[in-house]
Design an enzyme around this catalytic site. Sequence first.
Site, PDB file in Angstrom:
ATOM      1  CB  SER A   1      -0.905  -0.095   1.103  1.00 47.33           C
ATOM      2  OG  SER A   1      -0.442  -0.265   2.478  1.00 47.33           O
TER       3      SER A   1
ATOM      4  CG  ASP B   1       5.724   0.720   6.106  1.00 48.19           C
ATOM      5  OD1 ASP B   1       6.945   0.349   6.684  1.00 48.19           O
ATOM      6  OD2 ASP B   1       4.688   0.333   6.401  1.00 48.19           O
TER       7      ASP B   1
ATOM      8  CE1 TYR C   1       1.779  -0.493  12.763  1.00 49.26           C
ATOM      9  CE2 TYR C   1       0.425   1.301  13.491  1.00 49.26           C
ATOM     10  CZ  TYR C   1       1.809   0.897  12.971  1.00 49.26           C
ATOM     11  OH  TYR C   1       2.871   1.644  12.708  1.00 49.26           O
TER      12      TYR C   1
HETATM   13  C1  GLA Z   1       3.771  -0.963   9.679  1.00 46.39           C
HETATM   14  C2  GLA Z   1       3.801   0.408   9.664  1.00 46.39           C
HETATM   15  C3  GLA Z   1       5.054   1.147  10.004  1.00 46.39           C
HETATM   16  C4  GLA Z   1       5.804   0.324  11.222  1.00 46.39           C
HETATM   17  C5  GLA Z   1       5.737  -0.756  11.174  1.00 46.39           C
HETATM   18  C6  GLA Z   1       6.374  -1.529  12.411  1.00 46.39           C
HETATM   19  O1  GLA Z   1       4.818  -1.357   8.575  1.00 46.39           O
HETATM   20  O2  GLA Z   1       3.260   0.900   8.401  1.00 46.39           O
HETATM   21  O3  GLA Z   1       5.055   2.455  10.009  1.00 46.39           O
HETATM   22  O4  GLA Z   1       5.147   0.956  12.416  1.00 46.39           O
HETATM   23  O5  GLA Z   1       4.482  -1.498  10.819  1.00 46.39           O
HETATM   24  O6  GLA Z   1       7.388  -1.479  12.424  1.00 46.39           O
END
Ligand code: GLA
Length: 397
Positions: free
Chosen positions: A131, A181, A231
């Site tokens: 994404s 990311d 999350y």
């Molecule tokens: C996902 C989120 C990131 C980070 C990771 C865990 O990928 O998009 O921002 O928090 O989880 O490290």
Amino acid sequence: MNKTKMQETFYRIFGEGGDLIAAFAPGRVNLIGEHTDYNGGEVFPCALTIGTTAIARVRSDGMLHFYSDNFPDVGVMTSSLDDLIYTEEANWTNYPKGMIWAMKQNGYRLDQGLDFFLSGNIPAGAGLSSSASVEVVTGVILREVLKRTRGLGEDLTNQDLALMGKQVENDYCGLNSGIMDQFVIAMGKEDCAIRLNTADLSYAYAPLHMEGVQIVIGNTNKPHKLGDSAYNTRREECEKALRILQEKTQISHLCELTPEAFEAVQDALTEDVLLRRARHAVTENDRVARAVTALEAGEVETFGKLMNEAHASIRDDFEASCLELDTLVDLSQNCIGCLGSRMTGGGWGGCNVSLVRTDAVEAFCKTVGDGYRQAIGYDATFYIVEAGEGARLLSLD
Ligand code: GLA
């Protein structure tokens, strides 16, 4: 799909003619530093060579026509510049729509519609940031469209596009994720990982010179969708722990604490869950620094051991793993030639990442794959990956 094939498909779906703009954004794998990016800590991800390619063409009617050959069954989905609201039904098009929305929020309003075609080879739901890759590739396309149609956007850096991608996740899709990311996808460099300080966005590239060692990603094939996961709850728990610790010590993020400084104040966290969440953030941040130092000194074994420790911490203290990930990681860690292994990305499914001696990779995939099938009942998939370049425009010639 190669560029010529994509162009042909574009014309077949949307009709011939016009100027096309093409761009690519990779996926990413995080080597170490998980769930630290919203705690002001460091992360150490690299961009991959797989990713998302987009081709777009300006339309004069203000309409947005989207098509992805990853979702051929849904066909062309339409929307308009006047209707940029997030909806469940909009499916994957929420990400490009979200980027158009974020651009507008930041003063870069698009005034032309688009035909927009997307083709990606990042396995969906694998936690390799498909994404964020869509967000950033859309950003690269939009910046170019704005330059051509409005003389705007010249000042937008790839880092700006990453920040807008995060804004899409946070304020448009409702996932309170950090910047890791989108940042590494926008800024990645071939054969390098990025050591990123998420508190101030300072960063440095670290060459991944690991003689005789490969990065192997294992996909549990247990799909994960962070939007439906814990999350946001984890983030709230970290924020709660921070507020309590702020009564004891002057910090603005959990990761400002060294493990020693944390030990001195940890008694304030009387709720065990909060203690463990905070301890993960603090120790994980410390592991990133040690892992990068080890890598720079050519001590890949030490890097591997820190990956193993990182997994134990995310499993026991942060509770962001799951049976499938733990099984894959256990099998990997116990396999000959593996220097270290851990879950990677958000968690609760998706992938693990391992460092494996090149001459052992084939046997590793077979042994771990067999063990996983036996334990879980379906197959894991393995990818031997290289660190790739960040998001960029592509020429179609
Ligand atoms: C996902 C989120 C990131 C980070 C990771 C865990 O990928 O998009 O921002 O928090 O989880 O490290």
